[in-house]
Design a protein around this motif. Structure first.
Motif, PDB file in Angstrom:
ATOM      1  N   LEU A   1       7.087 -13.230  -9.628  1.00  0.00           N
ATOM      2  CA  LEU A   1       6.644 -12.019  -8.940  1.00  0.00           C
ATOM      3  C   LEU A   1       5.174 -11.783  -9.242  1.00  0.00           C
ATOM      4  O   LEU A   1       4.748 -11.858 -10.395  1.00  0.00           O
ATOM      5  CB  LEU A   1       7.460 -10.813  -9.411  1.00  0.00           C
ATOM      6  N   GLU A   2       4.410 -11.498  -8.193  1.00  0.00           N
ATOM      7  CA  GLU A   2       3.004 -11.134  -8.323  1.00  0.00           C
ATOM      8  C   GLU A   2       2.806  -9.755  -7.721  1.00  0.00           C
ATOM      9  O   GLU A   2       3.473  -9.385  -6.761  1.00  0.00           O
ATOM     10  CB  GLU A   2       2.098 -12.129  -7.597  1.00  0.00           C
ATOM     11  N   GLN A   3       1.869  -9.006  -8.301  1.00  0.00           N
ATOM     12  CA  GLN A   3       1.505  -7.686  -7.788  1.00  0.00           C
ATOM     13  C   GLN A   3      -0.001  -7.674  -7.601  1.00  0.00           C
ATOM     14  O   GLN A   3      -0.742  -7.911  -8.553  1.00  0.00           O
ATOM     15  CB  GLN A   3       1.920  -6.601  -8.779  1.00  0.00           C
TER      16      GLN A   3
ATOM     17  N   PHE B   1       4.705  -7.444   0.651  1.00  0.00           N
ATOM     18  CA  PHE B   1       5.693  -6.377   0.532  1.00  0.00           C
ATOM     19  C   PHE B   1       5.006  -5.195  -0.136  1.00  0.00           C
ATOM     20  O   PHE B   1       4.538  -5.302  -1.271  1.00  0.00           O
ATOM     21  CB  PHE B   1       6.876  -6.858  -0.328  1.00  0.00           C
ATOM     22  N   GLU B   2       4.903  -4.088   0.572  1.00  0.00           N
ATOM     23  CA  GLU B   2       4.215  -2.912   0.035  1.00  0.00           C
ATOM     24  C   GLU B   2       5.186  -2.021  -0.725  1.00  0.00           C
ATOM     25  O   GLU B   2       6.280  -1.730  -0.247  1.00  0.00           O
ATOM     26  CB  GLU B   2       3.568  -2.129   1.170  1.00  0.00           C
ATOM     27  N   HIS B   3       4.763  -1.616  -1.938  1.00  0.00           N
ATOM     28  CA  HIS B   3       5.575  -0.725  -2.758  1.00  0.00           C
ATOM     29  C   HIS B   3       4.661   0.125  -3.622  1.00  0.00           C
ATOM     30  O   HIS B   3       3.897  -0.396  -4.440  1.00  0.00           O
ATOM     31  CB  HIS B   3       6.531  -1.521  -3.647  1.00  0.00           C
ATOM     32  N   GLU B   4       4.705   1.422  -3.410  1.00  0.00           N
ATOM     33  CA  GLU B   4       3.922   2.395  -4.171  1.00  0.00           C
ATOM     34  C   GLU B   4       2.439   2.011  -4.269  1.00  0.00           C
ATOM     35  O   GLU B   4       1.833   2.045  -5.332  1.00  0.00           O
ATOM     36  CB  GLU B   4       4.522   2.586  -5.568  1.00  0.00           C
ATOM     37  N   GLY B   5       1.873   1.630  -3.129  1.00  0.00           N
ATOM     38  CA  GLY B   5       0.455   1.315  -3.057  1.00  0.00           C
ATOM     39  C   GLY B   5       0.083  -0.071  -3.540  1.00  0.00           C
ATOM     40  O   GLY B   5      -1.102  -0.420  -3.609  1.00  0.00           O
TER      41      GLY B   5
ATOM     42  N   LEU C   1      15.420 -11.113  -0.984  1.00  0.00           N
ATOM     43  CA  LEU C   1      14.430 -11.603  -1.942  1.00  0.00           C
ATOM     44  C   LEU C   1      13.714 -10.508  -2.718  1.00  0.00           C
ATOM     45  O   LEU C   1      13.433 -10.664  -3.895  1.00  0.00           O
ATOM     46  CB  LEU C   1      13.394 -12.529  -1.295  1.00  0.00           C
ATOM     47  N   LEU C   2      13.386  -9.385  -2.069  1.00  0.00           N
ATOM     48  CA  LEU C   2      12.658  -8.298  -2.723  1.00  0.00           C
ATOM     49  C   LEU C   2      12.997  -7.001  -1.999  1.00  0.00           C
ATOM     50  O   LEU C   2      12.950  -6.945  -0.774  1.00  0.00           O
ATOM     51  CB  LEU C   2      11.150  -8.563  -2.644  1.00  0.00           C
ATOM     52  N   ARG C   3      13.360  -5.980  -2.777  1.00  0.00           N
ATOM     53  CA  ARG C   3      13.689  -4.700  -2.143  1.00  0.00           C
ATOM     54  C   ARG C   3      13.290  -3.551  -3.047  1.00  0.00           C
ATOM     55  O   ARG C   3      13.290  -3.673  -4.276  1.00  0.00           O
ATOM     56  CB  ARG C   3      15.171  -4.607  -1.787  1.00  0.00           C
ATOM     57  N   ALA C   4      12.967  -2.427  -2.413  1.00  0.00           N
ATOM     58  CA  ALA C   4      12.675  -1.187  -3.137  1.00  0.00           C
ATOM     59  C   ALA C   4      13.982  -0.437  -3.307  1.00  0.00           C
ATOM     60  O   ALA C   4      14.784  -0.354  -2.374  1.00  0.00           O
ATOM     61  CB  ALA C   4      11.669  -0.349  -2.363  1.00  0.00           C
ATOM     62  N   GLU C   5      14.199   0.122  -4.499  1.00  0.00           N
ATOM     63  CA  GLU C   5      15.408   0.883  -4.784  1.00  0.00           C
ATOM     64  C   GLU C   5      15.130   2.373  -4.623  1.00  0.00           C
ATOM     65  O   GLU C   5      13.982   2.813  -4.703  1.00  0.00           O
ATOM     66  CB  GLU C   5      15.906   0.591  -6.201  1.00  0.00           C
TER      67      GLU C   5
END
Length: 135
Positions: A50-52, A32-36, A7-11
């Motif tokens: 997608l929400e941030q 899901f944590e990504h770059e803070g 569903l969601l992944r960091a590259e």
């Protein structure tokens, strides 16, 4: 065509990939944590969102798969694919002019309103479409 099974992944290049338009029922992944930042995705055949940090960032109708999504001070860029044409909305700065390019073709300048949302349609084919949105 490829979907993001988790569903969601960091590259490895610092971007994110998300969405699975093959799912018959809605699935979500949050916290899901990504770059803070804390990301949340909801996806299935009818919609991908997608929400941030609890703020709107991306939505497509019907659902899509997005790869190499990158946000910066000037806009966003990503590749998108799906089973057919899609209406895409992205969350950007309010009351700002942006240039939108799909597969290198300028589909025109667009302006966000008070909510900062920008909507456009993409004709999806057998290969992912490259979308670039910048000031």
């Amino acid at each position: 065509m490829a979907v993001v099974e988790q569903l969601l992944r960091a590259e490895a290049d610092g971007t994110i990939s998300f969405g699975n338009y093959d799912l018959p029922e809605k699935k979500k992944l949050d916290n899901f944590e990504h770059e803070g930042n804390i990301l949340k995705v909801k996806t299935f055949k009818d919609i991908t969102k997608l929400e941030q940090n609890e703020m709107f960032l991306y939505e497509s109708v019907p659902g899509t798969t997005v790869t190499h999504f990158k946000e910066n001070d000037n806009g966003v860029s990503f590749e998108v694919e799906g089973p057919g044409d899609a209406q895409i909305t992205v969350g950007l700065e309010e009351n700002t002019d942006y240039h939108v390019l799909v597969d290198g073709k300028n589909i025109g300048p667009m302006q966000t309103g008070v909510g900062g949302k920008l909507s456009f349609s993409v004709t999806l084919g057998t290969a992912p479409s490259k979308v670039e949105i910048h000031k």
